[in-house]
Write a protein that holds these residues in place. Structure first.
Motif, PDB file in Angstrom:
ATOM      1  N   ALA A   1      -4.519   9.571   1.473  1.00 21.49           N
ATOM      2  CA  ALA A   1      -4.743  10.708   0.570  1.00 21.49           C
ATOM      3  C   ALA A   1      -6.226  11.057   0.477  1.00 21.49           C
ATOM      4  N   ALA A   2      -7.070  10.032   0.381  1.00 19.94           N
ATOM      5  CA  ALA A   2      -8.513  10.267   0.311  1.00 19.94           C
ATOM      6  C   ALA A   2      -9.033  10.856   1.617  1.00 19.94           C
ATOM      7  N   THR A   3      -8.444  10.448   2.728  1.00 19.03           N
ATOM      8  CA  THR A   3      -8.854  10.985   4.029  1.00 19.03           C
ATOM      9  C   THR A   3      -8.494  12.459   4.132  1.00 19.03           C
ATOM     10  N   ARG A   4      -7.327  12.835   3.593  1.00 22.20           N
ATOM     11  CA  ARG A   4      -6.950  14.249   3.556  1.00 22.20           C
ATOM     12  C   ARG A   4      -7.970  15.060   2.761  1.00 22.20           C
TER      13      ARG A   4
ATOM     14  N   VAL B   1      -5.443  14.402  15.405  1.00 19.99           N
ATOM     15  CA  VAL B   1      -5.173  12.993  15.110  1.00 19.99           C
ATOM     16  C   VAL B   1      -4.630  12.924  13.682  1.00 19.99           C
ATOM     17  N   SER B   2      -3.595  12.138  13.468  1.00 19.64           N
ATOM     18  CA  SER B   2      -2.954  12.079  12.155  1.00 19.64           C
ATOM     19  C   SER B   2      -3.842  11.370  11.132  1.00 19.64           C
ATOM     20  N   PHE B   3      -3.645  11.701   9.869  1.00 25.20           N
ATOM     21  CA  PHE B   3      -4.458  11.112   8.809  1.00 25.20           C
ATOM     22  C   PHE B   3      -4.218   9.608   8.673  1.00 25.20           C
ATOM     23  N   ASP B   4      -2.993   9.152   8.972  1.00 28.54           N
ATOM     24  CA  ASP B   4      -2.748   7.721   8.861  1.00 28.54           C
ATOM     25  C   ASP B   4      -3.514   6.936   9.932  1.00 28.54           C
ATOM     26  N   GLU B   5      -3.867   7.611  11.043  1.00 27.16           N
ATOM     27  CA  GLU B   5      -4.693   6.966  12.064  1.00 27.16           C
ATOM     28  C   GLU B   5      -6.184   7.045  11.714  1.00 27.16           C
ATOM     29  N   ILE B   6      -6.579   8.115  11.033  1.00 22.99           N
ATOM     30  CA  ILE B   6      -7.992   8.305  10.687  1.00 22.99           C
ATOM     31  C   ILE B   6      -8.397   7.422   9.512  1.00 22.99           C
ATOM     32  N   ALA B   7      -7.483   7.215   8.560  1.00 15.77           N
ATOM     33  CA  ALA B   7      -7.792   6.497   7.320  1.00 15.77           C
ATOM     34  C   ALA B   7      -8.448   5.134   7.545  1.00 15.77           C
TER      35      ALA B   7
END
Length: 295
Positions: free
Chosen positions: A150-153, A136-142
């Motif tokens: 960036a913080a999610t990464r 799942v992409s970070f923009d979806e997880i954030a």
């Protein structure tokens, strides 16, 4: 209306295996995973999905948020109880589960991975599971973890470092020690006295690090024959064991139902286990740095 409901049921059932896989890796409990999936269905059945273009992604977000809330509740309970390593103390759930099904699922995922994931903060666990395991992409997880992309990464990166750990041994030593421990576990699971003697040092010392050793029970055992006999008598527990890094060295985690109850801290010399420290004390267990061995 009926046709819409039937369509949603069909779509949800098609997604159920994937949702359960996500929830199980998030929660490490089959019962809790099923609860999370059921709650995601309740959300779906009571929501207006007419504007939802990606139902699979929508359901992923819902089940992830449900799991995150469950993890945060679990963490707060653990802070109030040193006995949180017991499944009932964590979940408050006394419903019966199928032990065979639970163990098969844990084996397929990896007991060591589930144990290490359980040591992560809820948001770290979610970011790692969704991104590294389910892509799942970070923009979806954030938005789920209420952080910037960036913080999610960074959450996932920290979790990744914890999961992989850092070995305190050379690669060749890790491979050799892993072979010894896996041979030990195979012999213990089979209850093979002779095979155990082959991997135990003749003068092996077994120590029990626990506050709850029964009165009169030994805190130490000495000698391969004595230890092998004890292991054969308790062979059933070794199905719930897996090789892992323990404080940077090859050791064993014991985790029935994916709940850590003990760790084997091992000293291996010349292809034999010379010291086996069985750590059972809940406080000590939380102080250990556990990581998954790479395949």
């Amino acid at each position: 209306m009926k046709n819409t409901h039937n369509w949603l049921v069909t779509q949800f059932e098609a997604e159920r295996p994937r949702l359960r896989a996500i929830a199980y890796r998030m929660l490490g409990s089959l019962t809790e995973a099923e609860d999370a999936v059921q709650e995601s269905w309740l959300n779906l059945s009571s929501s207006d999905t007419s504007t939802v273009s990606n139902l699979s992604g929508w359901l992923t977000t819902v089940v992830a948020r449900v799991c995150l809330n469950m993890l945060r509740t679990r963490k707060s309970r653990r802070e109030d109880s040193l006995e949180a390593s017991e499944p009932e103390a964590v979940t408050g759930d006394k419903r019966e589960v199928n032990p065979e099904q639970e163990m098969e699922l844990a084996d397929s995922v990896g007991l060591a991975l589930l144990v290490v994931l359980d040591q992560l903060a809820p948001a770290e666990r979610l970011a790692f599971v969704l991104h590294d395991i389910f892509a799942v992409s970070f923009d979806e997880i954030a938005p789920i973890v209420e952080r910037s992309e960036a913080a999610t990464r960074q959450l996932a990166s920290r979790a990744r470092r914890r999961v992989r750990g850092k070995a305190s041994m050379q690669d060749a030593d890790i491979a050799t020690s892993r072979d010894v421990v896996e041979a030990f576990l195979a012999a213990a699971r089979e209850g093979s006295f002779e095979a155990l003697l082959a991997v135990l040092d003749p003068n092996i010392v077994v120590r029990f690090d626990s506050q709850d050793v029964p009165v009169g029970a030994p805190r130490e055992m000495h000698g391969a024959a004595v230890v092998a006999k004890m292991l054969v008598e308790h062979s059933q527990i070794f199905r719930a064991c897996q090789v892992a890094l323990v404080n940077g060295f090859v050791g064993i985690v014991v985790a029935p139902y994916a709940r850590l109850i003990a760790v084997g801290d091992l000293l291996i010399k010349d292809g034999k286990i010379t010291i086996f420290t069985a750590i059972l004390d809940p406080v000590r267990l939380r102080q250990l740095h556990l990581a998954v061995l790479n395949d």
